[in-house]
Design an enzyme around this catalytic site. Structure first.
Site, PDB file in Angstrom:
ATOM      1  N   HIS A 236     -10.297  -4.988  -3.452  1.00 42.93           N
ATOM      2  CA  HIS A 236      -8.983  -5.221  -2.852  1.00 42.93           C
ATOM      3  C   HIS A 236      -9.149  -5.593  -1.396  1.00 42.93           C
ATOM      4  CE1 HIS A 236      -9.919  -0.910  -2.522  1.00 42.93           C
ATOM      5  NE2 HIS A 236      -9.248  -0.909  -1.383  1.00 42.93           N
TER       6      HIS A 236
ATOM      7  N   GLY B 133     -15.773   3.107   3.446  1.00 41.23           N
ATOM      8  CA  GLY B 133     -14.484   3.788   3.326  1.00 41.23           C
ATOM      9  C   GLY B 133     -13.701   3.391   2.093  1.00 41.23           C
ATOM     10  N   GLN B 134     -14.387   2.831   1.084  1.00 38.80           N
ATOM     11  CA  GLN B 134     -13.680   2.428  -0.141  1.00 38.80           C
ATOM     12  C   GLN B 134     -13.341   3.659  -0.972  1.00 38.80           C
ATOM     13  OE1 GLN B 134     -15.867  -0.279  -2.676  1.00 38.80           O
ATOM     14  NE2 GLN B 134     -14.106  -0.641  -4.017  1.00 38.80           N
TER      15      GLN B 134
ATOM     16  N   ASP C  93       0.843  -1.191   0.000  1.00 33.16           N
ATOM     17  CA  ASP C  93       0.000   0.000   0.000  1.00 33.16           C
ATOM     18  C   ASP C  93       0.885   1.250   0.000  1.00 33.16           C
ATOM     19  OD1 ASP C  93      -3.206   0.553   0.970  1.00 33.16           O
ATOM     20  OD2 ASP C  93      -1.772   2.205   1.193  1.00 33.16           O
TER      21      ASP C  93
ATOM     22  N   ASN D 240     -12.988  -2.899   2.169  1.00 35.88           N
ATOM     23  CA  ASN D 240     -13.934  -1.801   2.338  1.00 35.88           C
ATOM     24  C   ASN D 240     -14.859  -1.773   1.130  1.00 35.88           C
ATOM     25  OD1 ASN D 240     -12.571  -1.019   4.717  1.00 35.88           O
ATOM     26  ND2 ASN D 240     -11.104   0.183   3.529  1.00 35.88           N
TER      27      ASN D 240
ATOM     28  N   HIS E 106      -7.067  -5.578   2.182  1.00 38.05           N
ATOM     29  CA  HIS E 106      -5.906  -5.079   2.914  1.00 38.05           C
ATOM     30  C   HIS E 106      -5.395  -6.201   3.824  1.00 38.05           C
ATOM     31  CE1 HIS E 106      -6.868  -0.669   2.228  1.00 38.05           C
ATOM     32  NE2 HIS E 106      -8.062  -1.196   2.035  1.00 38.05           N
TER      33      HIS E 106
HETATM   34  P1  DGP Z   1      -9.610   1.705   0.278  1.00 35.15           P
HETATM   35  O1  DGP Z   1      -9.760   2.948   1.126  1.00 35.15           O
HETATM   36  O2  DGP Z   1     -10.052   0.458   1.021  1.00 35.15           O
HETATM   37  O3  DGP Z   1     -10.252   1.867  -1.080  1.00 35.15           O
HETATM   38  O4  DGP Z   1      -8.052   1.525   0.087  1.00 35.15           O
HETATM   39  C1  DGP Z   1      -7.354   2.004  -1.009  1.00 35.15           C
HETATM   40  C2  DGP Z   1      -5.892   1.897  -0.669  1.00 35.15           C
HETATM   41  O5  DGP Z   1      -5.167   2.012  -1.866  1.00 35.15           O
HETATM   42  C3  DGP Z   1      -5.366   2.966   0.273  1.00 35.15           C
HETATM   43  O6  DGP Z   1      -4.889   2.338   1.470  1.00 35.15           O
HETATM   44  C4  DGP Z   1      -4.223   3.623  -0.474  1.00 35.15           C
HETATM   45  C5  DGP Z   1      -3.941   2.669  -1.591  1.00 35.15           C
HETATM   46  N1  DGP Z   1      -3.527   3.281  -2.848  1.00 35.15           N
HETATM   47  C6  DGP Z   1      -4.179   4.256  -3.527  1.00 35.15           C
HETATM   48  N2  DGP Z   1      -3.533   4.541  -4.668  1.00 35.15           N
HETATM   49  C7  DGP Z   1      -2.466   3.692  -4.714  1.00 35.15           C
HETATM   50  C8  DGP Z   1      -1.415   3.496  -5.662  1.00 35.15           C
HETATM   51  O7  DGP Z   1      -1.316   4.136  -6.711  1.00 35.15           O
HETATM   52  N3  DGP Z   1      -0.484   2.548  -5.348  1.00 35.15           N
HETATM   53  C9  DGP Z   1      -0.551   1.804  -4.197  1.00 35.15           C
HETATM   54  N4  DGP Z   1       0.424   0.903  -3.999  1.00 35.15           N
HETATM   55  N5  DGP Z   1      -1.531   1.957  -3.298  1.00 35.15           N
HETATM   56  C10 DGP Z   1      -2.462   2.902  -3.551  1.00 35.15           C
END
Ligand code: DGP
Length: 113
Positions: A99, A92-93, A31, A86, A101
């Site tokens: 995806h 909180g998505q 992340d 999420n 976590h």
């Molecule tokens: P959510 O809030 O559950 O939709 O989580 C999205 C997650 O994605 C958040 O923890 C940050 C991560 N994220 C967003 N953009 C990028 C990216 O370009 N690269 C990576 N590795 N993670 C990302």
């Protein structure tokens, strides 16, 4: 594949990511904004909006199996870890590609903040 979806672009290799593990169905990468010492996202290669739109149990199973593999690879199997997805606004998505976590390396509180 959606051209506008960040995670589809990571799957396609057009946006860089720190890949941790992969199988035929799913990809795991770190992340960008980690909330724990280990914070890995596990996504299906195919674009699926969220768990609410998931329609292939085998695909979701392969994603979950990769999440457990990531936890083993990152040394969390003994200490424990959390797997979270999420869904939608109240969930909180922020990225509209399913995806999970994988969070670990510290004690997790409940409920999550
Ligand atoms: P959510 O809030 O559950 O939709 O989580 C999205 C997650 O994605 C958040 O923890 C940050 C991560 N994220 C967003 N953009 C990028 C990216 O370009 N690269 C990576 N590795 N993670 C990302």
């Amino acid at each position: 594949m959606s051209d506008t979806c960040i995670f589809c672009r990571i799957v396609a290799g057009t946006i860089p990511a720190r890949i941790v593990a992969q199988n035929e169905v799913a990809l795991a990468f770190r992340d960008l904004n980690p909330q724990a010492p280990v914070h890995v996202l596990v996504v299906p290669r195919r674009h699926v909006d969220s768990l609410a739109a998931a329609d292939d149990a085998a695909e979701v199973g392969a994603v979950m199996a990769l999440a457990a593999e990531v936890a083993r690879l990152d040394g969390l199997a003994e200490s424990g870890y959390r797997v979270v997805t999420n869904v939608g606004g109240d969930g909180g998505q922020t990225v509209g590609h399913l995806h999970f976590h994988v969070l670990g390396g510290r004690s997790m509180t409940w409920p999550p903040g």
